[in-house]
Design a protein around this motif. Structure first.
Motif, mmCIF file in Angstrom:
data_model
loop_
_atom_site.group_PDB
_atom_site.id
_atom_site.type_symbol
_atom_site.label_atom_id
_atom_site.label_comp_id
_atom_site.label_asym_id
_atom_site.label_seq_id
_atom_site.Cartn_x
_atom_site.Cartn_y
_atom_site.Cartn_z
ATOM 1 N N LEU A 18 0.703 -1.023 -0.135
ATOM 2 C CA LEU A 18 -0.213 -0.076 0.005
ATOM 3 C C LEU A 18 0.924 1.279 0.008
ATOM 4 O O LEU A 18 0.603 2.445 -0.550
ATOM 5 N N ILE A 19 2.030 1.005 0.783
ATOM 6 C CA ILE A 19 2.970 2.489 0.655
ATOM 7 C C ILE A 19 3.440 2.625 -0.877
ATOM 8 O O ILE A 19 3.416 3.480 -1.418
ATOM 9 N N GLU A 20 3.759 1.569 -1.543
ATOM 10 C CA GLU A 20 4.193 1.493 -2.987
ATOM 11 C C GLU A 20 3.100 2.127 -3.875
ATOM 12 O O GLU A 20 3.353 3.163 -4.326
ATOM 13 N N HIS A 21 1.892 1.620 -3.511
ATOM 14 C CA HIS A 21 0.775 2.214 -4.379
ATOM 15 C C HIS A 21 0.472 3.582 -4.027
ATOM 16 O O HIS A 21 0.396 4.298 -4.990
ATOM 17 N N TYR A 22 0.606 4.101 -2.766
ATOM 18 C CA TYR A 22 0.363 5.350 -2.338
ATOM 19 C C TYR A 22 1.354 6.275 -3.065
ATOM 20 O O TYR A 22 1.181 7.707 -3.532
ATOM 21 N N ARG A 23 2.803 5.950 -3.114
ATOM 22 C CA ARG A 23 3.777 6.812 -3.816
ATOM 23 C C ARG A 23 3.434 7.237 -5.329
ATOM 24 O O ARG A 23 3.994 8.184 -5.555
ATOM 25 N N GLY A 24 2.694 6.191 -5.904
ATOM 26 C CA GLY A 24 2.457 6.325 -6.959
ATOM 27 C C GLY A 24 1.063 7.339 -7.410
ATOM 28 O O GLY A 24 0.793 7.540 -8.606
ATOM 29 N N LEU A 25 0.552 7.856 -6.244
ATOM 30 C CA LEU A 25 -0.594 8.850 -6.603
ATOM 31 C C LEU A 25 -0.546 9.987 -6.580
ATOM 32 O O LEU A 25 0.864 10.566 -6.341
ATOM 33 N N GLU A 26 -1.056 10.711 -7.451
ATOM 34 C CA GLU A 26 -1.079 12.169 -7.384
ATOM 35 C C GLU A 26 -1.403 12.879 -6.406
ATOM 36 O O GLU A 26 -2.096 12.224 -5.563
ATOM 37 N N GLU A 31 -4.185 12.703 -0.632
ATOM 38 C CA GLU A 31 -4.729 13.140 0.475
ATOM 39 C C GLU A 31 -6.012 12.449 0.670
ATOM 40 O O GLU A 31 -6.254 11.944 2.130
ATOM 41 N N GLU A 32 -6.726 12.132 -0.245
ATOM 42 C CA GLU A 32 -7.882 11.143 -0.101
ATOM 43 C C GLU A 32 -7.560 9.718 0.540
ATOM 44 O O GLU A 32 -8.205 9.232 1.365
ATOM 45 N N PHE A 33 -6.519 9.338 0.135
ATOM 46 C CA PHE A 33 -6.025 7.761 0.651
ATOM 47 C C PHE A 33 -5.834 7.906 2.022
ATOM 48 O O PHE A 33 -6.356 7.047 2.793
ATOM 49 N N ILE A 34 -5.096 9.016 2.640
ATOM 50 C CA ILE A 34 -4.883 9.160 3.832
ATOM 51 C C ILE A 34 -5.999 9.309 4.639
ATOM 52 O O ILE A 34 -6.364 8.503 5.635
ATOM 53 N N LYS A 35 -6.938 10.112 4.089
ATOM 54 C CA LYS A 35 -8.180 10.209 4.970
ATOM 55 C C LYS A 35 -8.955 8.915 5.086
ATOM 56 O O LYS A 35 -9.594 8.731 5.961
ATOM 57 N N ASN A 36 -9.060 8.139 4.124
ATOM 58 C CA ASN A 36 -9.690 7.008 4.127
ATOM 59 C C ASN A 36 -9.123 5.867 4.937
ATOM 60 O O ASN A 36 -9.656 5.176 5.699
ATOM 61 N N ILE A 37 -7.865 5.949 5.101
ATOM 62 C CA ILE A 37 -7.042 4.897 6.090
ATOM 63 C C ILE A 37 -7.560 5.431 7.446
ATOM 64 O O ILE A 37 -7.549 4.501 8.301
ATOM 65 N N ILE A 200 -6.587 -4.974 0.960
ATOM 66 C CA ILE A 200 -6.603 -5.017 -0.507
ATOM 67 C C ILE A 200 -7.649 -3.630 -0.882
ATOM 68 O O ILE A 200 -8.242 -3.162 0.226
ATOM 69 N N ARG A 201 -7.428 -3.090 -1.958
ATOM 70 C CA ARG A 201 -7.878 -1.855 -2.386
ATOM 71 C C ARG A 201 -9.404 -2.031 -3.104
ATOM 72 O O ARG A 201 -9.369 -3.139 -3.770
ATOM 73 N N SER A 202 -10.428 -1.025 -2.932
ATOM 74 C CA SER A 202 -11.467 -1.167 -3.799
ATOM 75 C C SER A 202 -11.288 -0.046 -4.815
ATOM 76 O O SER A 202 -12.116 0.059 -5.753
ATOM 77 N N SER A 203 -10.581 0.783 -4.511
ATOM 78 C CA SER A 203 -10.293 1.883 -5.696
ATOM 79 C C SER A 203 -8.789 2.229 -5.407
ATOM 80 O O SER A 203 -8.247 1.896 -4.447
ATOM 81 N N ASP A 204 -8.589 3.262 -6.119
ATOM 82 C CA ASP A 204 -7.164 3.972 -6.029
ATOM 83 C C ASP A 204 -6.977 4.393 -4.643
ATOM 84 O O ASP A 204 -5.704 4.575 -4.148
ATOM 85 N N THR A 205 -8.160 5.106 -3.830
ATOM 86 C CA THR A 205 -7.834 5.732 -2.746
ATOM 87 C C THR A 205 -8.513 5.153 -1.482
ATOM 88 O O THR A 205 -8.652 5.442 -0.566
ATOM 89 N N SER A 206 -9.167 3.869 -1.881
ATOM 90 C CA SER A 206 -9.807 3.247 -0.553
ATOM 91 C C SER A 206 -9.568 1.848 -0.345
ATOM 92 O O SER A 206 -9.205 1.207 -1.491
#
Ligand code: UTP
Length: 467
Positions: A18-26, A31-37, A200-206
Protein backbone atom coordinates in the motif's frame (compact mmCIF):
# COMPACT_ATOMS: atom_id res chain seq x y z
CA UNK A 1 -2.56 11.89 9.98
CA UNK A 2 0.28 13.03 7.73
CA UNK A 3 2.35 11.01 5.28
CA UNK A 4 4.83 9.88 7.92
CA UNK A 5 1.98 8.76 10.13
CA UNK A 6 0.53 6.76 7.24
CA UNK A 7 3.85 5.04 6.52
CA UNK A 8 4.32 4.29 10.19
CA UNK A 9 0.90 2.61 10.43
CA UNK A 10 1.25 0.64 7.20
CA UNK A 11 4.74 -0.56 8.13
CA UNK A 12 3.53 -1.63 11.56
CA UNK A 13 1.13 -4.02 9.88
CA UNK A 14 3.42 -5.07 7.04
CA UNK A 15 1.34 -3.39 4.30
CA UNK A 16 4.27 -2.37 2.11
CA UNK A 17 2.27 -2.85 -1.08
CA UNK A 18 0.00 0.00 0.00
CA UNK A 19 2.97 2.30 0.61
CA UNK A 20 4.19 1.55 -2.88
CA UNK A 21 0.74 2.21 -4.28
CA UNK A 22 0.46 5.49 -2.36
CA UNK A 23 3.78 6.73 -3.72
CA UNK A 24 2.47 6.40 -7.26
CA UNK A 25 -0.60 8.59 -6.61
CA UNK A 26 -1.02 12.23 -7.56
CA UNK A 27 -1.19 14.76 -4.69
CA UNK A 28 -4.96 15.06 -4.44
CA UNK A 29 -5.46 11.33 -4.38
CA UNK A 30 -2.74 10.95 -1.76
CA UNK A 31 -4.75 13.19 0.56
CA UNK A 32 -7.88 11.18 -0.09
CA UNK A 33 -6.04 7.92 0.55
CA UNK A 34 -4.80 9.15 3.93
CA UNK A 35 -8.28 10.37 4.87
CA UNK A 36 -9.78 7.00 4.02
CA UNK A 37 -7.19 5.00 5.96
CA UNK A 38 -7.37 7.30 8.95
CA UNK A 39 -10.97 6.51 9.72
CA UNK A 40 -10.44 2.73 9.78
CA UNK A 41 -9.66 0.78 12.93
CA UNK A 42 -6.61 -1.09 11.63
CA UNK A 43 -5.49 -2.01 15.12
CA UNK A 44 -8.74 -3.94 15.62
CA UNK A 45 -8.51 -5.61 12.20
CA UNK A 46 -4.99 -6.93 12.80
CA UNK A 47 -5.85 -8.02 16.32
CA UNK A 48 -8.71 -10.02 14.84
CA UNK A 49 -6.56 -11.27 11.99
CA UNK A 50 -3.97 -12.61 14.45
CA UNK A 51 -6.68 -14.21 16.53
CA UNK A 52 -8.41 -15.90 13.59
CA UNK A 53 -5.09 -17.10 12.14
CA UNK A 54 -4.59 -19.49 15.04
CA UNK A 55 -5.68 -23.09 14.33
CA UNK A 56 -7.93 -23.18 17.42
CA UNK A 57 -10.06 -20.32 16.13
CA UNK A 58 -10.99 -22.37 13.08
CA UNK A 59 -12.48 -25.23 15.08
CA UNK A 60 -16.26 -25.05 15.51
CA UNK A 61 -17.18 -24.13 19.06
CA UNK A 62 -18.57 -27.07 21.01
CA UNK A 63 -21.53 -26.30 23.21
CA UNK A 64 -22.38 -28.59 26.07
CA UNK A 65 -25.25 -28.64 28.50
CA UNK A 66 -27.84 -27.30 26.06
CA UNK A 67 -31.53 -27.13 26.91
CA UNK A 68 -34.55 -25.08 25.99
CA UNK A 69 -34.85 -21.75 27.80
CA UNK A 70 -37.81 -20.57 29.81
CA UNK A 71 -39.92 -18.91 27.17
CA UNK A 72 -43.24 -17.12 27.57
CA UNK A 73 -45.52 -19.21 25.36
CA UNK A 74 -48.46 -18.22 23.22
CA UNK A 75 -51.25 -17.01 25.44
CA UNK A 76 -54.01 -19.58 25.74
CA UNK A 77 -55.26 -20.01 29.32
CA UNK A 78 -57.21 -17.36 31.20
CA UNK A 79 -54.19 -16.72 33.41
CA UNK A 80 -51.86 -16.33 30.42
CA UNK A 81 -54.29 -13.94 28.78
CA UNK A 82 -54.50 -11.95 31.99
CA UNK A 83 -50.70 -11.70 32.10
CA UNK A 84 -50.67 -10.55 28.50
CA UNK A 85 -53.22 -7.88 29.34
CA UNK A 86 -51.11 -6.68 32.27
CA UNK A 87 -47.98 -6.69 30.13
CA UNK A 88 -49.70 -4.60 27.47
CA UNK A 89 -50.83 -2.05 30.02
CA UNK A 90 -47.32 -1.82 31.42
CA UNK A 91 -45.80 -1.40 27.95
CA UNK A 92 -48.33 1.25 26.97
CA UNK A 93 -47.59 3.14 30.14
CA UNK A 94 -43.89 3.17 29.30
CA UNK A 95 -44.54 4.45 25.78
CA UNK A 96 -46.84 7.16 27.15
CA UNK A 97 -44.13 8.21 29.58
CA UNK A 98 -41.71 8.70 26.68
CA UNK A 99 -39.29 5.98 27.72
CA UNK A 100 -39.18 3.94 24.51
CA UNK A 101 -37.20 4.54 21.32
CA UNK A 102 -37.04 2.41 18.16
CA UNK A 103 -33.97 1.26 16.26
CA UNK A 104 -34.13 -0.27 12.80
CA UNK A 105 -30.91 -1.73 11.50
CA UNK A 106 -30.67 -1.08 7.79
CA UNK A 107 -26.99 -1.16 7.06
CA UNK A 108 -26.57 -4.58 5.49
CA UNK A 109 -25.56 -5.25 1.92
CA UNK A 110 -28.75 -7.10 0.95
CA UNK A 111 -26.75 -9.23 -1.46
CA UNK A 112 -29.26 -12.10 -1.61
CA UNK A 113 -32.16 -9.81 -2.51
CA UNK A 114 -30.13 -8.12 -5.22
CA UNK A 115 -31.93 -4.78 -4.98
CA UNK A 116 -29.93 -1.75 -6.10
CA UNK A 117 -31.17 0.58 -3.35
CA UNK A 118 -31.22 0.35 0.45
CA UNK A 119 -33.39 -2.62 1.48
CA UNK A 120 -35.78 -0.33 3.36
CA UNK A 121 -36.80 1.21 0.04
CA UNK A 122 -37.97 -2.12 -1.31
CA UNK A 123 -41.68 -1.90 -2.30
CA UNK A 124 -43.37 -4.63 -0.32
CA UNK A 125 -46.98 -3.96 0.68
CA UNK A 126 -49.42 -6.05 -1.35
CA UNK A 127 -51.73 -3.35 -2.70
CA UNK A 128 -49.97 0.02 -2.51
CA UNK A 129 -46.44 -1.34 -2.86
CA UNK A 130 -45.29 0.74 0.06
CA UNK A 131 -41.60 0.45 0.85
CA UNK A 132 -40.54 -1.27 4.06
CA UNK A 133 -39.51 2.09 5.55
CA UNK A 134 -43.01 3.43 5.04
CA UNK A 135 -44.63 0.53 6.89
CA UNK A 136 -42.42 1.16 9.90
CA UNK A 137 -42.83 4.94 9.83
CA UNK A 138 -46.62 4.64 9.59
CA UNK A 139 -46.69 2.28 12.56
CA UNK A 140 -44.69 4.72 14.62
CA UNK A 141 -46.91 7.62 13.53
CA UNK A 142 -50.02 5.61 14.43
CA UNK A 143 -48.60 4.81 17.87
CA UNK A 144 -47.64 8.42 18.45
CA UNK A 145 -51.22 9.43 17.74
CA UNK A 146 -52.66 6.74 19.99
CA UNK A 147 -50.28 7.27 22.91
CA UNK A 148 -49.83 11.01 22.48
CA UNK A 149 -46.06 10.70 22.73
CA UNK A 150 -43.20 11.04 20.31
CA UNK A 151 -41.29 7.83 19.66
CA UNK A 152 -37.79 8.51 18.34
CA UNK A 153 -36.88 6.47 15.28
CA UNK A 154 -33.22 5.60 14.87
CA UNK A 155 -32.03 4.11 11.62
CA UNK A 156 -28.64 2.53 11.31
CA UNK A 157 -27.20 2.80 7.83
CA UNK A 158 -23.80 1.93 6.38
CA UNK A 159 -21.28 3.99 4.45
CA UNK A 160 -22.71 2.49 1.26
CA UNK A 161 -26.35 3.39 1.77
CA UNK A 162 -26.37 6.30 4.22
CA UNK A 163 -26.78 9.13 1.73
CA UNK A 164 -29.48 7.39 -0.31
CA UNK A 165 -31.41 6.48 2.85
CA UNK A 166 -31.40 10.03 4.22
CA UNK A 167 -32.31 11.51 0.83
CA UNK A 168 -35.13 9.02 0.51
CA UNK A 169 -36.64 10.03 3.85
CA UNK A 170 -36.33 13.68 2.86
CA UNK A 171 -38.05 13.01 -0.46
CA UNK A 172 -41.08 11.52 1.31
CA UNK A 173 -41.12 14.19 3.99
CA UNK A 174 -40.31 11.59 6.65
CA UNK A 175 -43.75 10.03 6.18
CA UNK A 176 -45.16 12.70 8.49
CA UNK A 177 -42.88 11.84 11.37
CA UNK A 178 -41.27 14.77 13.12
CA UNK A 179 -37.95 14.98 11.28
CA UNK A 180 -36.24 16.19 14.45
CA UNK A 181 -37.15 12.83 15.92
CA UNK A 182 -35.68 10.64 13.20
CA UNK A 183 -31.98 9.92 13.63
CA UNK A 184 -29.67 8.30 11.13
CA UNK A 185 -26.31 6.97 12.15
CA UNK A 186 -23.70 5.02 10.25
CA UNK A 187 -22.28 1.72 11.36
CA UNK A 188 -18.53 1.24 11.25
CA UNK A 189 -16.76 -0.33 8.33
CA UNK A 190 -13.87 -2.73 8.76
CA UNK A 191 -11.36 -3.58 6.07
CA UNK A 192 -11.55 -7.13 4.77
CA UNK A 193 -8.24 -8.94 4.68
CA UNK A 194 -6.76 -11.83 2.72
CA UNK A 195 -5.79 -15.05 4.56
CA UNK A 196 -2.16 -13.92 4.11
CA UNK A 197 -2.86 -10.71 6.01
CA UNK A 198 -2.96 -8.30 3.08
CA UNK A 199 -5.35 -5.39 2.98
CA UNK A 200 -6.73 -4.88 -0.51
CA UNK A 201 -8.02 -1.83 -2.33
CA UNK A 202 -11.47 -1.18 -3.77
CA UNK A 203 -10.25 1.91 -5.65
CA UNK A 204 -7.14 4.03 -6.01
CA UNK A 205 -7.84 5.75 -2.74
CA UNK A 206 -9.82 3.33 -0.61
CA UNK A 207 -9.56 -0.11 0.92
CA UNK A 208 -12.01 -2.96 0.43
CA UNK A 209 -14.23 -2.74 3.50
CA UNK A 210 -17.34 -4.41 4.91
CA UNK A 211 -19.98 -3.24 7.41
CA UNK A 212 -19.17 -4.56 10.87
CA UNK A 213 -22.38 -6.61 11.30
CA UNK A 214 -25.70 -5.86 12.98
CA UNK A 215 -23.98 -6.06 16.35
CA UNK A 216 -22.17 -2.93 15.21
CA UNK A 217 -25.40 -1.05 15.89
CA UNK A 218 -24.77 -1.28 19.63
CA UNK A 219 -21.27 0.10 19.13
CA UNK A 220 -22.18 2.87 16.69
CA UNK A 221 -25.10 3.96 18.83
CA UNK A 222 -22.59 4.69 21.56
CA UNK A 223 -19.90 6.07 19.25
CA UNK A 224 -22.31 8.44 17.51
CA UNK A 225 -23.31 10.04 20.82
CA UNK A 226 -26.94 9.05 20.24
CA UNK A 227 -27.00 6.68 23.19
CA UNK A 228 -26.01 9.41 25.66
CA UNK A 229 -28.46 11.74 24.02
CA UNK A 230 -31.37 9.31 24.42
CA UNK A 231 -30.43 8.66 28.04
CA UNK A 232 -30.20 12.36 28.80
CA UNK A 233 -33.67 12.84 27.29
CA UNK A 234 -35.04 10.24 29.70
CA UNK A 235 -35.40 7.28 27.33
CA UNK A 236 -34.75 3.89 28.91
CA UNK A 237 -35.60 1.08 26.50
CA UNK A 238 -34.78 0.48 22.85
CA UNK A 239 -36.98 -1.62 20.61
CA UNK A 240 -34.73 -3.22 17.97
CA UNK A 241 -35.65 -4.82 14.67
CA UNK A 242 -34.28 -5.46 11.21
CA UNK A 243 -35.32 -3.56 8.14
CA UNK A 244 -36.39 -6.68 6.27
CA UNK A 245 -39.42 -7.89 8.26
CA UNK A 246 -42.62 -6.18 7.09
CA UNK A 247 -44.71 -7.97 9.74
CA UNK A 248 -42.77 -6.63 12.71
CA UNK A 249 -44.92 -5.04 15.43
CA UNK A 250 -42.86 -1.97 16.14
CA UNK A 251 -42.53 -1.20 19.87
CA UNK A 252 -45.09 -3.90 20.70
CA UNK A 253 -46.45 -2.86 24.13
CA UNK A 254 -46.97 -6.50 25.21
CA UNK A 255 -43.32 -7.26 24.52
CA UNK A 256 -42.17 -4.10 26.27
CA UNK A 257 -44.37 -4.96 29.23
CA UNK A 258 -42.90 -8.45 29.64
CA UNK A 259 -39.41 -7.01 29.27
CA UNK A 260 -40.17 -4.67 32.18
CA UNK A 261 -41.87 -7.36 34.30
CA UNK A 262 -38.72 -9.50 33.97
CA UNK A 263 -36.52 -6.50 34.68
CA UNK A 264 -34.64 -7.70 31.62
CA UNK A 265 -31.64 -6.09 29.99
CA UNK A 266 -32.32 -7.88 26.70
CA UNK A 267 -35.54 -9.44 25.46
CA UNK A 268 -36.16 -11.51 22.35
CA UNK A 269 -39.11 -12.70 20.31
CA UNK A 270 -38.95 -16.20 18.88
CA UNK A 271 -41.10 -18.25 16.49
CA UNK A 272 -41.45 -22.01 16.07
CA UNK A 273 -38.92 -23.42 13.66
CA UNK A 274 -40.60 -24.47 10.39
CA UNK A 275 -38.52 -27.61 9.85
CA UNK A 276 -35.28 -29.11 11.16
CA UNK A 277 -33.57 -27.75 8.04
CA UNK A 278 -34.67 -24.14 8.47
CA UNK A 279 -31.56 -21.99 8.61
CA UNK A 280 -32.44 -19.97 11.67
CA UNK A 281 -30.57 -19.24 14.88
CA UNK A 282 -31.97 -20.96 17.98
CA UNK A 283 -32.70 -19.41 21.35
CA UNK A 284 -31.30 -21.86 23.91
CA UNK A 285 -30.03 -22.11 27.41
CA UNK A 286 -26.38 -23.11 27.38
CA UNK A 287 -24.61 -23.77 30.65
CA UNK A 288 -27.24 -21.81 32.49
CA UNK A 289 -27.14 -18.75 30.22
CA UNK A 290 -29.59 -17.84 27.50
CA UNK A 291 -28.04 -17.29 24.09
CA UNK A 292 -28.77 -17.60 20.39
CA UNK A 293 -26.72 -20.11 18.46
CA UNK A 294 -26.55 -19.86 14.69
CA UNK A 295 -27.88 -22.84 12.75
CA UNK A 296 -24.46 -23.48 11.25
CA UNK A 297 -22.77 -23.54 14.67
CA UNK A 298 -25.08 -26.19 16.05
CA UNK A 299 -24.43 -29.87 15.65
CA UNK A 300 -26.97 -31.79 13.59
CA UNK A 301 -28.25 -33.72 16.58
CA UNK A 302 -29.68 -30.50 17.97
CA UNK A 303 -31.30 -29.37 14.74
CA UNK A 304 -32.84 -32.82 14.23
CA UNK A 305 -33.89 -33.62 17.81
CA UNK A 306 -37.57 -34.37 18.49
CA UNK A 307 -39.58 -34.40 21.69
CA UNK A 308 -41.77 -37.28 22.88
CA UNK A 309 -44.65 -36.03 20.68
CA UNK A 310 -42.42 -35.99 17.63
CA UNK A 311 -42.24 -32.19 17.46
CA UNK A 312 -38.99 -30.32 16.92
CA UNK A 313 -37.34 -30.27 20.35
CA UNK A 314 -35.25 -27.13 19.98
CA UNK A 315 -37.87 -25.01 18.35
CA UNK A 316 -37.27 -21.39 19.31
CA UNK A 317 -36.18 -19.62 16.13
CA UNK A 318 -34.69 -16.15 16.31
CA UNK A 319 -36.72 -13.32 14.76
CA UNK A 320 -34.08 -10.64 15.45
CA UNK A 321 -36.68 -8.63 17.32
CA UNK A 322 -35.32 -7.44 20.65
CA UNK A 323 -35.56 -4.87 23.37
CA UNK A 324 -32.38 -3.57 24.95
CA UNK A 325 -32.19 -1.45 28.02
CA UNK A 326 -30.16 1.62 27.11
CA UNK A 327 -28.08 1.34 30.29
CA UNK A 328 -27.11 -2.17 29.26
CA UNK A 329 -25.93 -0.91 25.85
CA UNK A 330 -23.88 1.67 27.71
CA UNK A 331 -22.32 -1.10 29.82
CA UNK A 332 -21.43 -3.05 26.68
CA UNK A 333 -19.33 -0.11 25.52
CA UNK A 334 -17.82 1.22 28.71
CA UNK A 335 -14.60 -0.80 28.67
CA UNK A 336 -14.22 -1.29 24.94
CA UNK A 337 -16.93 -2.94 22.89
CA UNK A 338 -17.90 -6.22 24.56
CA UNK A 339 -19.40 -8.22 21.69
CA UNK A 340 -17.17 -10.94 20.22
CA UNK A 341 -16.18 -10.69 16.55
CA UNK A 342 -16.82 -13.48 14.07
CA UNK A 343 -14.78 -14.13 10.97
CA UNK A 344 -16.61 -14.89 7.72
CA UNK A 345 -14.39 -16.52 5.15
CA UNK A 346 -15.64 -15.51 1.70
CA UNK A 347 -14.67 -15.57 -1.94
CA UNK A 348 -14.97 -12.40 -3.98
CA UNK A 349 -14.39 -11.43 -7.59
CA UNK A 350 -11.51 -9.01 -7.40
CA UNK A 351 -9.91 -6.95 -10.21
CA UNK A 352 -6.22 -7.69 -9.76
CA UNK A 353 -5.34 -5.45 -12.67
CA UNK A 354 -7.29 -3.81 -15.46
CA UNK A 355 -9.14 -6.56 -17.34
CA UNK A 356 -7.94 -9.26 -14.94
CA UNK A 357 -10.60 -10.39 -12.50
CA UNK A 358 -9.75 -13.22 -10.11
CA UNK A 359 -11.65 -15.03 -7.40
CA UNK A 360 -9.81 -14.38 -4.18
CA UNK A 361 -10.35 -15.41 -0.56
CA UNK A 362 -11.06 -12.75 2.00
CA UNK A 363 -11.91 -12.67 5.67
CA UNK A 364 -14.45 -10.22 6.96
CA UNK A 365 -15.06 -9.45 10.59
CA UNK A 366 -18.42 -8.68 12.13
CA UNK A 367 -20.38 -8.84 15.36
CA UNK A 368 -23.89 -10.22 15.87
CA UNK A 369 -26.40 -8.34 17.96
CA UNK A 370 -27.68 -11.50 19.66
CA UNK A 371 -24.27 -12.10 21.23
CA UNK A 372 -25.37 -9.46 23.72
CA UNK A 373 -27.88 -11.90 25.23
CA UNK A 374 -25.45 -14.03 27.29
CA UNK A 375 -23.81 -10.83 28.53
CA UNK A 376 -27.05 -9.66 30.13
CA UNK A 377 -27.76 -10.26 33.80
CA UNK A 378 -31.46 -10.81 33.12
CA UNK A 379 -33.20 -11.79 29.91
CA UNK A 380 -36.72 -12.40 28.71
CA UNK A 381 -37.96 -14.34 25.73
CA UNK A 382 -41.44 -14.69 24.31
CA UNK A 383 -42.92 -16.83 21.59
CA UNK A 384 -45.00 -15.15 18.90
CA UNK A 385 -46.90 -16.51 15.94
CA UNK A 386 -44.79 -16.53 12.81
CA UNK A 387 -47.77 -15.75 10.60
CA UNK A 388 -48.46 -12.62 12.61
CA UNK A 389 -45.00 -11.20 13.15
CA UNK A 390 -42.23 -12.70 11.07
CA UNK A 391 -41.77 -12.86 7.33
CA UNK A 392 -38.28 -11.67 6.41
CA UNK A 393 -37.42 -10.54 2.90
CA UNK A 394 -34.04 -12.14 2.30
CA UNK A 395 -34.04 -13.78 -1.13
CA UNK A 396 -35.03 -12.66 -4.61
CA UNK A 397 -37.44 -15.58 -4.90
CA UNK A 398 -38.51 -18.76 -3.11
CA UNK A 399 -38.57 -18.89 0.67
CA UNK A 400 -38.32 -15.62 2.59
CA UNK A 401 -38.73 -13.51 -0.51
CA UNK A 402 -40.98 -10.59 -1.52
CA UNK A 403 -43.55 -13.08 -2.80
CA UNK A 404 -43.84 -14.92 0.52
CA UNK A 405 -43.83 -11.66 2.51
CA UNK A 406 -46.69 -10.20 0.41
CA UNK A 407 -48.64 -13.41 0.80
CA UNK A 408 -48.10 -13.41 4.55
CA UNK A 409 -49.23 -9.80 4.78
CA UNK A 410 -52.42 -10.53 2.84
CA UNK A 411 -53.12 -13.61 4.98
CA UNK A 412 -52.68 -11.61 8.16
CA UNK A 413 -55.03 -8.82 7.05
CA UNK A 414 -57.52 -11.38 5.76
CA UNK A 415 -57.44 -13.12 9.16
CA UNK A 416 -58.35 -9.82 10.84
CA UNK A 417 -61.38 -9.54 8.56
CA UNK A 418 -62.30 -13.14 9.30
CA UNK A 419 -62.21 -12.53 13.03
CA UNK A 420 -64.71 -9.74 12.39
CA UNK A 421 -66.90 -12.29 10.58
CA UNK A 422 -66.04 -11.01 7.09
CA UNK A 423 -64.79 -13.52 4.55
CA UNK A 424 -62.46 -12.13 1.87
CA UNK A 425 -62.13 -14.38 -1.20
CA UNK A 426 -58.64 -15.73 -1.98
CA UNK A 427 -58.23 -13.71 -5.17
CA UNK A 428 -58.81 -10.33 -3.49
CA UNK A 429 -55.60 -8.67 -2.33
CA UNK A 430 -55.95 -6.89 1.00
CA UNK A 431 -53.87 -4.24 2.69
CA UNK A 432 -54.51 -2.38 5.93
CA UNK A 433 -52.39 0.65 6.59
CA UNK A 434 -51.04 0.97 10.13
CA UNK A 435 -52.63 4.41 10.04
CA UNK A 436 -56.03 2.74 9.76
CA UNK A 437 -55.25 0.12 12.40
CA UNK A 438 -51.84 -1.02 13.60
CA UNK A 439 -53.15 -3.92 15.65
CA UNK A 440 -56.01 -6.37 15.51
CA UNK A 441 -57.94 -4.80 18.40
CA UNK A 442 -57.92 -1.42 16.65
CA UNK A 443 -59.07 -3.00 13.44
CA UNK A 444 -62.01 -4.75 15.15
CA UNK A 445 -63.25 -1.49 16.52
CA UNK A 446 -62.92 0.44 13.28
CA UNK A 447 -64.35 -2.16 10.95
CA UNK A 448 -67.53 -2.27 13.04
CA UNK A 449 -68.26 1.27 11.79
CA UNK A 450 -68.59 -0.01 8.22
CA UNK A 451 -72.03 -0.99 6.99
CA UNK A 452 -72.75 -4.34 5.32
CA UNK A 453 -73.14 -2.55 1.97
CA UNK A 454 -69.84 -0.71 2.31
CA UNK A 455 -68.05 -3.99 3.00
CA UNK A 456 -69.74 -5.75 0.09
CA UNK A 457 -68.85 -2.86 -2.16
CA UNK A 458 -65.19 -3.03 -1.04
CA UNK A 459 -65.00 -6.77 -1.78
CA UNK A 460 -66.82 -6.27 -5.08
CA UNK A 461 -64.06 -3.94 -6.26
CA UNK A 462 -61.66 -6.88 -6.15
CA UNK A 463 -58.99 -5.09 -4.18
CA UNK A 464 -59.09 -3.81 -0.61
CA UNK A 465 -57.03 -1.03 0.88
CA UNK A 466 -57.87 0.58 4.20
CA UNK A 467 -55.74 3.62 4.89
P1 UTP B 1 -28.66 -10.00 6.96
O1 UTP B 1 -27.74 -10.81 7.76
O2 UTP B 1 -29.86 -10.66 6.43
O3 UTP B 1 -27.85 -9.30 5.81
O4 UTP B 1 -29.06 -8.75 7.83
P2 UTP B 1 -28.33 -8.40 4.63
O5 UTP B 1 -27.24 -7.45 4.40
O6 UTP B 1 -29.68 -7.74 4.86
O7 UTP B 1 -28.51 -9.41 3.44
P3 UTP B 1 -27.45 -10.39 2.75
O8 UTP B 1 -27.01 -11.38 3.78
O9 UTP B 1 -26.32 -9.57 2.20
O10 UTP B 1 -28.26 -11.01 1.65
C1 UTP B 1 -30.10 -8.75 8.73
C2 UTP B 1 -30.40 -7.31 9.11
O11 UTP B 1 -29.28 -6.71 9.70
C3 UTP B 1 -28.90 -5.54 9.02
C4 UTP B 1 -29.53 -5.65 7.64
O12 UTP B 1 -29.78 -4.38 7.11
C5 UTP B 1 -30.80 -6.40 7.95
O13 UTP B 1 -31.77 -5.52 8.44
N1 UTP B 1 -27.44 -5.48 8.97
C6 UTP B 1 -26.70 -6.57 8.67
C7 UTP B 1 -26.84 -4.28 9.22
O14 UTP B 1 -27.50 -3.27 9.49
N2 UTP B 1 -25.48 -4.22 9.17
C8 UTP B 1 -24.72 -5.29 8.89
O15 UTP B 1 -23.47 -5.17 8.86
C9 UTP B 1 -25.34 -6.50 8.62
Amino acid sequence: MDENGLFEVLKRYGQYHLIEHYRGLEEKKKEEFIKNIEKLDLELVFKLYNHFSTPESDKPRKYSNIKNSNIIGLHKTAEELRMKHLAKKRGEELIRQGKVAVLIVAGGQGSRLGFDYPKGMFPISPVKEKPLFQLFAEQIRAMEIKYQRRIPLLIMTSEENHKTTVEFFESVDFYNLDRENVFFFEQNMLPSITPKGRLIRSSDTSLYVNPDGHGGSLKALYGSGLLSRLLSLGYEELFYCQVDNPLVKIADPVFIGYHMMHNAEVSTKVVRKRSPEEKVGLYLNVDGKDRIIEYSDLEEEYNDARDEKGDILYWAGNTAIHIFSLEFIMDLNKNGFALPYHCARKKIEYPLRKNLIRTIDIWKFETFVFDAIPLAKRTCCMEVKREEEFSPVKNKEGLDSPITAKKDMINLYRSWFEKAGIFIPEHVPVEISPLFAFEEEDFMEKIMDFSKEEIEDMIGQGIIYLG
